[in-house]
Enzyme design. Structure first.
Site, short mmCIF file in Angstrom:
data_model
loop_
_atom_site.label_atom_id
_atom_site.label_comp_id
_atom_site.label_asym_id
_atom_site.label_seq_id
_atom_site.Cartn_x
_atom_site.Cartn_y
_atom_site.Cartn_z
N LYS A 43 0.88 -1.18 0.00
CA LYS A 43 0.00 0.00 0.00
C LYS A 43 0.91 1.22 0.00
O LYS A 43 1.16 1.83 1.04
CB LYS A 43 -0.93 0.00 1.23
CG LYS A 43 -2.28 -0.67 0.95
CD LYS A 43 -3.22 -0.58 2.12
CE LYS A 43 -3.96 0.72 2.18
NZ LYS A 43 -5.04 0.85 1.19
N1 PMP Z 1 -7.67 -2.71 -3.28
C1 PMP Z 1 -7.12 -1.49 -3.15
C2 PMP Z 1 -6.43 -0.89 -4.31
C3 PMP Z 1 -7.19 -0.82 -1.92
O1 PMP Z 1 -6.65 0.39 -1.77
C4 PMP Z 1 -7.87 -1.42 -0.84
C5 PMP Z 1 -7.99 -0.70 0.47
N2 PMP Z 1 -6.88 -0.97 1.28
C6 PMP Z 1 -8.43 -2.69 -1.03
C7 PMP Z 1 -8.31 -3.31 -2.27
C8 PMP Z 1 -9.13 -3.40 0.09
O2 PMP Z 1 -8.20 -3.75 1.09
P1 PMP Z 1 -8.62 -3.93 2.61
O3 PMP Z 1 -9.82 -4.83 2.61
O4 PMP Z 1 -7.44 -4.57 3.22
O5 PMP Z 1 -8.95 -2.59 3.14
#
Ligand code: PMP
Length: 310
Positions: A155
């Site tokens: 991220k």
């Molecule tokens: N894909 C992207 C590109 C994201 O930014 C996120 C948010 N973190 C997610 C998927 C979903 O991830 P999570 O369920 O861990 O928040």
């Protein structure tokens, strides 16, 4: 949206400080090159009235892995950061909150590695990220970054320019959100959420490889397993999606949010009658530790009290 006011406190390099007084270096490599990593976490007021960070360990482990993936020095333990997060929540008197830890780099205009990083943990009260109504989604003209050009499992802040562009485009065209394809034109994910769709009582989701495999996605898979709802991870096409009964996005901020349409295709199944809607309810029971509600949902489901198209 007000993220902080005069009374807000955040965690900055080991200390709780006033948000309005916290400073970062304008010569930081993070600002100039989009070189930082972050997390998006939520805390909930549980059925027992306590403040609980949902899957705190998983989120802080991902923060560490994101930092290591892009060579940001990482000196913290999850234990200390989880402790610090609870302190920030308490100092701001927040229970249902969004939590944003961010690791950033020092002043450095070169492309050389750094020997230190900095951390801030910010918290705020959050409204539903994508709203509560069913979404009208547009297939984006932007693709997700090629995994050979980025560490897509990290991220990293700079990756989110791609998310912003896709979201801006969709909203500019009158839609609520974008869905991006991968570089091979298979369905990938939203700008900040993963995709699932439902067909004949079965769920489908893009397989790992060209997506951020979210923590909410993992929770949805756990719920499907627990409720014995079949789910398949595979390479998914636009055609698959435009033949589906319904679809949803899932992510920490978005939680589980149903779709009304994609481009000009309207999903035929009434959301409340779908298995996806059942998963949405189960997810909220889970994050709020509403064990009794989750149990009765399961009992109703087993007894066949839910109507679906199957
Ligand atoms: N894909 C992207 C590109 C994201 O930014 C996120 C948010 N973190 C997610 C998927 C979903 O991830 P999570 O369920 O861990 O928040």
């Amino acid at each position: 949206m007000e993220y902080y006011n005069e009374n807000t406190v955040l965690y900055h390099n080991g200390k709780l400080v006033k948000a309005s007084e916290a400073r970062m270096d304008l010569y930081s490599q993070s600002l100039h090159y989009g070189y930082g990593v972050f997390e998006g976490i939520r805390s909930y007021k549980t059925a027992a009235g306590e403040t609980k960070i949902f899957k705190a360990e998983e989120h802080y482990e991902r923060l560490k892995q994101s930092a290591l993936a892009v060579n940001l020095p990482y000196i913290w333990t999850s234990e200390e950061l989880i402790g610090a997060t609870y302190e920030v929540l308490a100092a701001n008197k927040l229970q249902d909150a969004y939590i944003r830890p961010i690791i950033y780099a020092p002043a450095n205009m070169s492309f050389a590695r750094n020997t230190e990083s900095f951390i801030a943990i910010e918290v705020w009260e959050m409204q539903p990220f994508l709203g509560e109504k069913l979404l009208r989604v547009m297939i984006s003209s932007f693709q997700r970054p090629n995994p050979k050009g980025f560490k897509i499992h990290a991220k990293a802040t700079g990756h989110y320019v791609n998310s912003l562009l896709a979201s801006h485009e969709a909203k500019g065209e009158g839609y609520d959100e974008a869905l991006l394809m991968d570089m091979n034109n298979f369905l990938a994910e939203g700008p900040g959420a993963n995709l699932f769709f439902e067909k004949d009582g079965e769920l489908f989701t893009p397989e790992p490889g060209n997506i951020l495999t979210g923590i909410t996605r993992a929770t949805v898979l756990e719920i499907c397993e627990d409720l014995h709802i079949p789910v398949t991870e595979k390479k998914c096409t636009v055609e698959d999606l435009k033949n589906a009964d319904t679809a949803f996005f899932c992510g920490t901020a978005a939680e589980v949010v149903g779709w009304k349409s994609v481009d000009d295709y309207h999903f035929p199944l009434t959301w409340s009658e779908s298995r996806s809607a059942l998963i949405q309810r189960a997810y909220l029971h889970r994050v709020k530790e509403e064990d009794a509600n989750y149990k009765s949902l399961k009992t109703e489901w087993k007894a066949g009290a839910f109507t679906t198209s199957v």
